[in-house]
Every structure is written in C-alpha cells, then in structure tokens.
Design a protein around this motif. Structure first.
Motif, mmCIF file in Angstrom:
data_model
loop_
_atom_site.group_PDB
_atom_site.id
_atom_site.type_symbol
_atom_site.label_atom_id
_atom_site.label_comp_id
_atom_site.label_asym_id
_atom_site.label_seq_id
_atom_site.Cartn_x
_atom_site.Cartn_y
_atom_site.Cartn_z
ATOM 1 N N SER A 447 0.826 -1.215 0.000
ATOM 2 C CA SER A 447 0.000 0.000 0.000
ATOM 3 C C SER A 447 0.854 1.256 0.000
ATOM 4 O O SER A 447 0.475 2.279 -0.580
ATOM 5 C CB SER A 447 -0.948 0.005 1.202
ATOM 6 O OG SER A 447 -0.231 0.008 2.426
ATOM 7 N N SER A 451 0.673 3.917 -3.135
ATOM 8 C CA SER A 451 0.235 5.281 -2.823
ATOM 9 C C SER A 451 1.090 6.318 -3.526
ATOM 10 O O SER A 451 0.643 7.448 -3.763
ATOM 11 C CB SER A 451 0.259 5.504 -1.315
ATOM 12 O OG SER A 451 -0.724 4.721 -0.672
ATOM 13 N N MET A 475 -3.860 7.611 0.582
ATOM 14 C CA MET A 475 -2.497 7.743 1.101
ATOM 15 C C MET A 475 -2.509 7.767 2.629
ATOM 16 O O MET A 475 -1.673 7.136 3.288
ATOM 17 C CB MET A 475 -1.863 9.026 0.560
ATOM 18 C CG MET A 475 -1.594 9.030 -0.929
ATOM 19 S SD MET A 475 -1.236 10.693 -1.569
ATOM 20 C CE MET A 475 0.184 11.153 -0.577
ATOM 21 N N ALA A 478 -3.030 4.370 4.054
ATOM 22 C CA ALA A 478 -1.806 3.571 3.941
ATOM 23 C C ALA A 478 -0.803 3.973 5.011
ATOM 24 O O ALA A 478 -0.101 3.123 5.580
ATOM 25 C CB ALA A 478 -1.204 3.737 2.552
ATOM 26 N N LEU A 529 6.228 7.415 1.535
ATOM 27 C CA LEU A 529 4.812 7.607 1.851
ATOM 28 C C LEU A 529 4.630 8.692 2.901
ATOM 29 O O LEU A 529 3.783 9.592 2.739
ATOM 30 C CB LEU A 529 4.207 6.295 2.345
ATOM 31 C CG LEU A 529 2.773 6.383 2.873
ATOM 32 C CD1 LEU A 529 1.799 6.774 1.763
ATOM 33 C CD2 LEU A 529 2.352 5.064 3.514
ATOM 34 N N CYS A 533 2.660 12.176 2.310
ATOM 35 C CA CYS A 533 1.472 12.476 3.117
ATOM 36 C C CYS A 533 1.623 13.794 3.864
ATOM 37 O O CYS A 533 0.659 14.574 3.972
ATOM 38 C CB CYS A 533 1.220 11.339 4.109
ATOM 39 S SG CYS A 533 0.323 9.955 3.410
#
Length: 787
Positions: A447, A451, A475, A478, A529, A533
């Motif tokens: 994930s 993302s 996102m 995840a 990630l 984010c």
C-alpha cells in the motif's frame, strides 16, 4: 513510425498488438488463413472471495518472535501460515479466423504496425490482384475493425469464425456470428492446467464469469450471409468486419450473476452502432481519439544508422541501439502499448498488458506489485499519457477497500496489500495456502508503494481536487497502516517485521533466508509515503495532528546504511546476498522511483547507490534492464544507461530463450523471458529520465545525455509542478528549452550555464537560489523559452 515485416507471423511474439484498453488482438497477418488472437480485459478466472488467514494476528506475533531471535529460516517456513490462495488468471478470449479463397501463392508481402495511426496493415499480391487489410481497435466505438479490400472487382471471398479455448458454444444471432462461454470458476492449484466441472450454461454456475463475442460485416458488393458455421463473404471487392466482446463482470467485489444476458447484448449493441456508421467516420473517430494522445510527444535522437528498409526484427538484430531511430521506435512503442492497454474505464495493464494466449499464462498474467505493475505506469505522467494512468489509480482505490479487511485481521489500522493481486483485488499474501515462497509472497508494504502513484499524479498535474477527494484519503489510510505496522527495534528505531527485499535472499548463520526486519526497501517506501502524506496534508491544510505523528515517526525510521563493499545496504544488517547479481533492485527504491537519495541532499548514499549498481552488474531480465536504465539516469550516467539499453535492444527468438536474459522478441515485446510488458513500459520511462528529471523539486534538462545522442530534440515531456517541456540540443549542449506552464507554479531549473528566459517576446528577470538554480514565476498557460 512503424514496425514492419515482410512475411506473416509464425509465432505469437511475431504478431502485432492492437487494443483499445478493453479489447485486444494479436494480428498474425497470415495470407490464406488469418488469425487474430483476442482478449477482453475483464475475462478472468474466479470470483470475489475471502483469502485471509483468520489467525493472521496470532501468527504475526509468532513470526515476529522468530525474527527477533534471529531464526530467519524458521521464520520463512512459518510465514506459510499467512498465505492465502494463488491469484486468479487472466484468460484468453479466443480467436477470430479468416479463411480466404485466393490461395497462398503470394508476393510483394508487407505487414506493418503504424504507430502514428494505431493501425495494423497487411498488403500482398496474388496473381494480378492486390489485397489490403487495415485492422484497428476503436476506443470511441468499442469495436475491433477489419477493412479488407481487393484491387479487382469480385476477388474477395472469405469465411470468418470465432473460437475459444474456454468452454463455449457458437450460434447465429440475426446478422452476427456469436460465441458464448464461461471462464473457469476456480484458480488452478499449483499452477497446473485448469479444469471446470460445471457447464457454461448451468444455472448453478452463478459465480463464474460469462463472456460473449459477436462478429458482423458489411460489404460494398458480392454476397454476405451468416449461419451456424460463421460469416461468409463471396465475390466482394471490399468488406468491413466488426468484432466486439463483453463479460458479465460487475466489479472487483461483486460476484457475477447467473445466466446473465448482458455480454451478448452489450457486444451486439456495439456492433449495431458500428454497422450503422460509415467506415470513414469510424476511422476518423479512432484517429482523432488515438492521435490526441500519441501525438503529444515526439523524440528525435539522430539520423538512422541504416537498414530502415529491413524488417524490424532484422533491423534489431543488425543494428540494435546503434540506430537512434530504432530507439525512438522502442520509446514510442511503449507509449503506443500504454494507449492500447490502459484507457479510462478499463482494467489496468497487467503483466502482459492486455494480451495473452494461454489458459495458464506465466505468473497468471496478473498484477505483481513489488515492481512490475508500478513500472508499467512510470511512463504515464512523464510521457504525457496521464489519462492512461486512471485505470491503475482506480484499481489502487479498490485494493484499499479490500485491504482494510486484511489489515483488520492482522490487528492494524488502514489498508495493506501484498505482492500478487488480480481483477478481484486480492490483498492477502498469495501463496497457494502455503505452497508459495516467502521471498515473494510476504511483502506487506504494497500500500505504501502504490500510494506513490496517487501522489505522482498530483505532483505532475497539481490537481488539488484530485489530491483532496481521491489521493489523500487513500495515502492517509496507507500511512495509518504503516504507523501501526511499525514496531520498535532493539536499537530504538522503528522497523518493519516481517520484511523482505523482493525477491532476493540473504545468507544467515543457518543458510539462505528471505524474512528479516527493516529491509532498506521497506524503510525507503515508508519514508516516501510519510513524506508525500506530510506534503499533501500541508497543501490541503488538514490533519495537523497526523502530520506531527508522521514527522515524529519518520525521524525514527531505521536509517539507510552503507555496507562493507561501499554499497547501499539491502538488509538491516550487512548480510551477504545469496545472489549479488539479482535482477531485483528493491533497495534502490530511494533512487527510483523514490526521491530520498539524490546527489545534492544525500551524496554519500548517492555514491553507495552507484556501488550497488556496479555490484549488481549489467545483466538481467528485460524489466530489470529497464529499471537499471532509469536508475543510471537518476545517477547521472547516460553512457552506462546506454550500455544497458544496448543489451535490451537484442533479438530474442522463441527457440533461444534463457531465463533472466533480457532482450526483445521480433515484435519488440520485452523478453523476461517469457514476455512481460513492464520492460517495454519501463524502458520508455527510462529514456525520458535521461532527458528530463523533476523529482528533486526542480527541472534538470538533459541530466544524463548519452554520448551516442550528440544532437536531437524531444517535445512534450511532462515535469512535476505542471510543466510541459520541449528540449533541443546540439553537440551535447542545450540549444533551447520551451516550458509550458499548466499550473502557474514557480519554475526552478538547474543549469551550470547562464540561462536567458523569455516569454511573449520579453526577457524575464530571473534569480538564482542558494544552489544555483534559475528561478522564475510562471503564469498558467504561458510558454517560456530558455536559451
């Protein structure tokens, strides 16, 4: 620009692909007995099901205990408790066969795939008659079209039928010849041939996908009739055939309905509309749609080395990468294949894009997420096919829905997905209920990698609505998973466990093993990630508490390290690799497709990444070579990338396959071998990286130009922050760049030389930032010229 041959295809890897994202065909170009091998993108085995281990949480605790104690081989074996079934398989639809009555004594034969028009063409002469075929797949009209013509009146006679390897029946329906059938209900155990105990028309087969295909035609003259044996055209001069197909697939989480009539109705609906539309109108609609995408990017790398009149396979064999025009062809072929296999509203491109002839295809022709499927889509944003990214972005959303259930069973928040998935969006480890291998099956951080595609789509487009409404929620979920999945290691860092470095093994005290903790790949993917984010939340002005939590966790992630060979360490300890030349470059995620390792920000790891690539060597499968081309581009070595490009541009034939030796088949399909389309898509993305990069927050023009391309130009590449870029160079030096601003963002361009920036005939005042980058404000819709 075209692929060209002077004889019919004898093998599938000599046939030429056409597609509209949903319908695909491999055109053999045979004379007396033509074959189009057909596919429909929702024709898969299986059904939605529950694939998670109900005791996954307890097994996870035991597995982590084994890892903590350093019992890695035991952990590998124990991980089988977590494995669900193998994924389902993408099925071949069947074949359209045309048997002509003109015999087989032909001359003046050519067949082409015209990339400019998105059409396959066949030309030959029998006696004094010239025969032509024009074959293409229409996205606007959802049909495959075959235009057949003879140069002499009444010399075109043929019989057309549909057949399938799957269970089926055929019939006449009004003016159409129809095939109806059923996909296998169950996945094949241990990758053995599939059997199906129920009949296609049995009402009890409520969960099996049903399919239908329909064929019809119209002629200028002669006679046309349809019966239970097929479609028959006698003594015509010109004919147009239309084929369409459908299944009763509803969605990834809805079982197919029993005795569903929609496949036949939908296929015949498309035929009825096409039949009532003049051929030239259909053709123009196809060209307008296709060329609106294909013509966005042009590439010129130099004059031909010769052999332009040779067949494409001979040209590949004799010239390879020494011919700049062949590299241009390969680049644009990747873009063509993306347009043909991934359009808005279709399924995403899988391991073979849209094309498959096997009921037991290699690796199920599924979606493998630890490199192959993401690599498929690297080119979409940079090579100006962002609309073609949409099926994969939608698919990620579907995986996020199913992945919530998988995460809950593990006892964590958010969503997760492992290595292999299919049209039903399986998210648990795919491994034949313990028959699989931990080195590829146990990979819980899918994930986080997927993302990145949502973020990249925003970064290139600057579409804040997309970020707010679609990308960020997925996102964020995840990131919630990763926050819950991370545990504190003995040294106080946050680590993942179990963790693998797909698909390589390390040498532990007791021997080779796959599972450990805090692999460099895991940490790099999660860093990426969390970074994305944080930026997304700050842009949207939301989630301050979440941002603080992510920043704190990011600072505690187990750090990258440099090993005893000066390489970027692959595992949390400096283990020896079981295969130092392994095809996977998992721990290089931070270089590409990530942005954690750069020359300016992390020079020591930048050099360690070079050492890693040198240690890995220059061999590999097709997709591995493509990844290495992109990696060397990011590391600024165009000549090394070109060397790998030369290895990829080598002819592979069916009778000289050797696993892990890449190359190209005669039709330029990437050879893993066998065929995998990720190498085609990956090399297109890699060539773009040699010419333009923007992952560092600014533009690098010609960042890794090979010496073999002293002069050239590229038009229409896209860069992050909403820029469209055209570059011209001569004698290895930038001559001019044109930057079209689609979002009105600040533009930063790295250049060692002074740059003059003009717009609307006026010279702009520019600044240089502390790192020497030229900086100027743009306006949406304006063009800027840099000299």
């Amino acid at each position: 620009m075209e692929l060209k041959f002077y004889s019919p295809a004898k093998a599938w890897t000599e046939a030429l692909p056409i597609g509209n994202g949903r319908l695909g065909a491999m055109v053999f170009g045979r004379v007396e007995d033509e074959i189009l091998q057909l596919n429909e993108d929702t024709l898969w085995s299986g059904q939605p099901t529950s694939w998670e281990c109900p005791d996954a949480k307890a097994h996870l605790e035991t597995l982590r205990h084994l890892i903590k104690k350093g019992r890695y081989q035991e952990a590998d074996k124990y991980s089988k408790h977590l494995m669900g079934p193998y994924t389902e398989s993408f099925m071949p639809f069947g074949e359209l066969r045309l048997r002509f009555e003109h015999g087989n004594l032909y001359q003046s034969y050519t067949r082409r795939l015209d990339l400019d028009k998105g059409m396959s063409q066949v030309n030959y002469r029998i006696g004094n008659v010239d025969y032509t075929r024009e074959i293409w797949a229409s996205y606007p009209d959802q049909v495959i079209v075959l235009h057949l013509k003879a140069s002499e009146k009444g010399c075109l006679s043929f019989h057309a039928t549909l057949d399938s390897l799957l269970r089926h029946k055929t019939k006449q329906k009004e003016k159409s010849f129809v095939v109806q059938g059923q996909a296998p209900l169950y996945s094949a155990p241990n990758h053995q041939p599939i059997g199906n105990p129920i009949r296609y028309d049995d009402p009890k087969a409520s969960q099996a996908l049903q399919f239908a295909g329909a064929l019809t035609a119209k002629t200028v003259d002669g006679t046309l009739h349809v019966d239970q044996d097929g479609l028959h055209v006698i003594e015509a001069t010109e004919a147009v055939l239309f084929f369409s197909a459908a299944t009763n697939f509803q969605s990834f989480n809805c079982p197919p309905k029993a005795s569903d009539k929609r496949p036949v109705l939908l296929a015949c609906h498309h035929l009825k509309i096409a039949l009532g539309t003049p051929y030239q109108v259909l053709r123009e609609r196809h060209l307008s749609d296709y060329q609106s995408l294909y013509h966005r990017v042009t590439l010129h790398l130099g004059e031909s080395a010769g052999g332009e009149e040779l067949a494409t396979n001979e040209r590949l064999q004799h010239y390879g990468a020494s011919d700049p025009k062949l590299i241009e062809l390969l680049f644009q072929y990747g873009r063509y294949l993306m347009i043909a296999s991934s359009r808005q509203g279709t399924q995403p491109a899988h391991l073979q894009g849209l094309w498959n002839k096997e009921t037991r295809p290699p690796w199920s022709s599924n979606y493998t997420l630890n490199i192959n499927t993401p690599m498929n889509y690297w080119l979409t944003e940079s090579c100006h096919l962002e609309e073609c990214h949409a099926p994969f972005l939608d698919f990620i959303g579907h995986l996020a829905e199913n992945g919530k259930r998988t995460a809950e069973i593990y006892g964590v928040k958010g969503w997760m997905v492992h290595h292999c998935t299919d049209i039903w969006c399986q998210t648990a480890p795919s491994g034949g209920y313990g028959d699989g291998d931990a080195v590829w099956a146990i990979w819980p951080v899918g994930s986080a990698w997927l993302s990145q595609h949502l973020w990249e789509h925003y970064a290139f487009s600057k579409n804040e609505s997309f970020l707010r409404e679609k990308a960020y929620p997925i996102m964020r979920a995840a990131a919630e998973f990763c926050l819950d999945w991370l545990i504190e290691g003995e040294d106080g860092y946050l680590v993942t466990a179990p963790a693998t470095s797909p698909e390589n093994l390390f040498i532990a005290e007791e021997g080779p093993a796959a599972i450990s903790q805090a692999t460099t790949m895991d940490m790099s993917v999660i860093w990426d990630l969390f970074t994305n984010c944080i930026e997304a939340a700050q842009i949207l002005k939301v989630d301050e508490a979440m941002v603080a939590q992510l920043q704190k966790a990011k600072s505690r992630l187990h750090p990258m390290r440099i090993g005893k060979y000066g390489q970027l360490q692959e595992w949390f300890q400096d283990f020896e690799e079981a295969d130092p030349q392994h095809r996977h470059m998992a721990h290089m995620f931070a270089v590409l497709p990530g942005r954690q390792i750069t020359k300016d920000e992390t020079p020591e790891f930048y050099e360690a990444a070079k050492s890693t690539l040198n240690r890995r060597g220059d061999e590999g499968t097709g997709w591995s070579l493509a990844w290495k081309i992109g990696l060397w581009a990011r590391l600024g070595d165009g000549n090394r990338a070109f060397k790998l490009l030369s290895k990829l541009l080598m002819l592979v034939t069916e009778n000289k396959e050797a696993f892990h030796k890449g190359g190209l088949y005669p039709n330029l399909f990437d050879a893993h071998p066998p065929f995998q389309i990720d190498g085609n898509f990956g090399v297109t993305a890699g060539i773009a990286e040699l010419l333009l990069q923007s992952h560092e927050g600014f533009l690098r023009l010609l960042p890794a130009l090979p010496e073999a391309w002293p002069s050239g130009n590229v038009k229409g590449l896209r860069a992050r922050e909403g820029f469209e870029v055209t570059i011209k160079w001569d004698n290895h030096q930038l001559v001019q760049a044109e930057i079209l601003s689609h979002a009105g963002e600040i533009c930063r361009v790295y250049s060692q030389c002074p740059l003059r920036v003009e717009t609307n005939g006026k010279v702009l005042q520019t600044n240089r930032d502390s790192k020497g980058r030229v900086v100027f404000q743009t306006e949406k819709g304006e063009r800027y010229f840099l000299t």
